[in-house]
Enzyme design. Structure first.
Site, PDB file in Angstrom:
ATOM      1  N   SER A 132      17.557  -9.592  18.671  1.00 19.62           N
ATOM      2  CA  SER A 132      17.126  -8.206  18.449  1.00 19.62           C
ATOM      3  C   SER A 132      15.655  -8.004  18.761  1.00 19.62           C
ATOM      4  O   SER A 132      15.101  -6.947  18.432  1.00 19.62           O
ATOM      5  CB  SER A 132      17.402  -7.806  16.993  1.00 19.62           C
ATOM      6  OG  SER A 132      16.683  -8.639  16.099  1.00 19.62           O
ATOM      7  N   CYS A 136      -5.177  12.092 -19.881  1.00 13.96           N
ATOM      8  CA  CYS A 136      -6.121  12.720 -18.955  1.00 13.96           C
ATOM      9  C   CYS A 136      -6.540  14.103 -19.446  1.00 13.96           C
ATOM     10  O   CYS A 136      -7.642  14.565 -19.137  1.00 13.96           O
ATOM     11  CB  CYS A 136      -5.508  12.814 -17.559  1.00 13.96           C
ATOM     12  SG  CYS A 136      -5.385  11.204 -16.739  1.00 13.96           S
ATOM     13  N   ALA A 160      16.395  -0.022  13.752  1.00 17.07           N
ATOM     14  CA  ALA A 160      15.861   0.034  15.108  1.00 17.07           C
ATOM     15  C   ALA A 160      17.034  -0.208  16.045  1.00 17.07           C
ATOM     16  O   ALA A 160      17.607  -1.306  16.053  1.00 17.07           O
ATOM     17  CB  ALA A 160      14.785  -1.027  15.309  1.00 17.07           C
ATOM     18  N   GLU A 213      -7.996  11.517 -12.242  1.00 21.72           N
ATOM     19  CA  GLU A 213      -8.840  12.519 -12.876  1.00 21.72           C
ATOM     20  C   GLU A 213     -10.057  11.878 -13.539  1.00 21.72           C
ATOM     21  O   GLU A 213     -11.182  12.390 -13.450  1.00 21.72           O
ATOM     22  CB  GLU A 213      -8.047  13.301 -13.937  1.00 21.72           C
ATOM     23  CG  GLU A 213      -6.821  14.018 -13.394  1.00 21.72           C
ATOM     24  CD  GLU A 213      -5.549  13.218 -13.568  1.00 21.72           C
ATOM     25  OE1 GLU A 213      -4.550  13.792 -14.020  1.00 21.72           O
ATOM     26  OE2 GLU A 213      -5.566  12.002 -13.243  1.00 21.72           O
ATOM     27  N   ARG A 225       6.271  -0.721   5.350  1.00 26.40           N
ATOM     28  CA  ARG A 225       6.305  -1.873   4.453  1.00 26.40           C
ATOM     29  C   ARG A 225       5.156  -1.830   3.458  1.00 26.40           C
ATOM     30  O   ARG A 225       5.334  -2.103   2.268  1.00 26.40           O
ATOM     31  CB  ARG A 225       6.220  -3.170   5.264  1.00 26.40           C
ATOM     32  CG  ARG A 225       7.478  -3.528   6.030  1.00 26.40           C
ATOM     33  CD  ARG A 225       7.264  -4.824   6.800  1.00 26.40           C
ATOM     34  NE  ARG A 225       8.456  -5.216   7.541  1.00 26.40           N
ATOM     35  CZ  ARG A 225       8.543  -6.313   8.282  1.00 26.40           C
ATOM     36  NH1 ARG A 225       7.491  -7.125   8.380  1.00 26.40           N
ATOM     37  NH2 ARG A 225       9.655  -6.599   8.921  1.00 26.40           N
ATOM     38  N   GLY A 230      20.758  -6.619   7.358  1.00 25.42           N
ATOM     39  CA  GLY A 230      21.383  -6.259   8.621  1.00 25.42           C
ATOM     40  C   GLY A 230      22.472  -5.245   8.456  1.00 25.42           C
ATOM     41  O   GLY A 230      22.506  -4.481   7.478  1.00 25.42           O
TER      42      GLY A 230
END
Length: 368
Positions: free
Chosen positions: A174, A90, A160, A58, A190, A300
């Site tokens: 992997s 603010c 994944a 703001e 990330r 993992g």
């Protein structure tokens, strides 16, 4: 009186949200917030919160608008604060600028603010509207919303996997199960997280840097969970640039092992444990005390199983590749439901393509 014909107008809040996203992953432990000043149906000032300790959105927007703020409308993605922290309230800046009407997307869940900022402005004669595009604003600040209420970070578990549910081949290899589109998406995740967590097995096997390799990205803090810290001394993350390295381990580990990693620049977080096992709640409380509001878990299988078993995961993001591996490395291990009815029930919240792969998001079913 404001010169805008109608109020509030969603397109201006969308503009504020676009600005807020510029601060995603950079403002912790503060929220990411954007603001625009509108006069006569045109944006005359804009701003976003860039980092904790710097001016709020703001204040930036009002400074950019200058005298054009008087009698204008202000759109902000989060309720303005009415307390003094590192910066002033603010609400005072808004009143001093002469804003006539204010629209904010979501109430600030911080107990110091919740409803107080809006009430102060209404009592001073500002026309205040709440809730426009609340969903996107809340999604943007899900980490802050979790942390400011519970003291713990919002936990996202990223996986994944192959179509038959493996995160690696039987050899442990992997790279790469998913395609480039999915990997780019992970680097974006990330860059928007305060910290990334991996288990020691993943750290030793893959030797990852855990950095956000996209243009203009900020690297998150890197957390490794281990019972044998001395075995991690050769990792690349101690030699190459990236976010701060935190090593989480039981308090009973040999002091010489912890000191070895401290000498390499890591901070070692020691936890009480039972049979070498740290409670997920203790772990998340400590990360929250470190100002970490969002945690991305990347592996993992045992680390994923530890958090899932203790109900510590807020969101699952699973990239599924059109690939069969047969026997391999399980995505979640070290924990098993006794029957389908005793498993952790989830609800799908989105499914979308990521190149040749699918990105599936699910969240736990919350009682009540």
């Amino acid at each position: 009186m404001s010169l805008a014909v109608t109020f509030p107008r969603p397109e201006f809040m969308r503009a504020a949200l676009r600005l807020a996203r510029k601060g995603a992953g950079r403002t912790s432990p503060n929220p990411a917030v954007g603001a625009v000043v509108v006069r006569g149906g045109k944006v005359v000032g804009e701003g976003y919160h860039r980092a904790a300790g710097l001016p709020h959105a703001e204040v930036e927007a009002l400074a950019a608008a200058g005298d054009r703020s008087r009698g204008a409308d202000l759109y902000v993605t989060l309720e303005p604060c009415d307390h003094r922290g590192r910066t002033g309230p603010c609400t005072e800046a808004i009143l001093a600028a002469g804003i006539s009407r204010l629209a904010y997307a979501m109430e600030d869940p911080d107990p110091r603010v919740r409803g107080k900022g809006a009430r102060r402005l209404r009592e001073a004669g500002v026309d205040v509207h709440e809730g426009i595009l609340e969903g996107p604003a809340r999604e943007l600040n899900r980490g802050f919303c979790r942390w400011v209420v519970s003291g713990r970070p919002h936990v996202t578990l990223k996986l994944a996997v192959s179509l038959d549910g493996q995160i690696g081949a039987a050899t442990g290899n992997s790279r790469w199960i998913t395609g480039e589109d999915a990997r780019r998406r992970v680097h974006r995740m990330r860059s928007e997280a305060d910290a990334i967590l991996v288990g020691a097995g993943t750290a030793r096997r893959d030797d990852p840097l855990l950095t956000a390799r996209i243009s203009g990205a900020r690297d998150p803090r890197r957390v490794v969970l281990t019972t044998r810290p001395g075995e991690l001394a050769g990792l690349r993350m101690f030699r190459e640039a990236g976010g701060e390295v935190l090593i989480a381990c039981p308090a009973a580990v040999p002091k010489r092992e912890a000191d070895r990693l401290r000498a390499l620049g890591a901070r070692v977080l020691l936890f009480p444990s039972r049979k070498g096992r740290i409670r997920a709640g203790d772990f998340l409380d400590r990360l929250g005390a470190e100002g970490i509001t969002s945690l991305l878990v990347e592996g993992g299988g045992r680390t994923a199983g530890w958090l899932a078993a203790e109900g510590a995961v807020d969101r699952y993001v699973v990239f599924v590749a059109p690939l069969l591996l047969g026997e391999g490395v399980r995505a979640i291990s070290g924990w098993a439901g006794r029957s389908p009815s005793s498993g952790k029930r989830l609800v799908f919240t989105s499914v979308r393509r990521a190149g040749p792969d699918l990105e599936i998001t699910a969240e736990p079913v919350r009682s009540g």
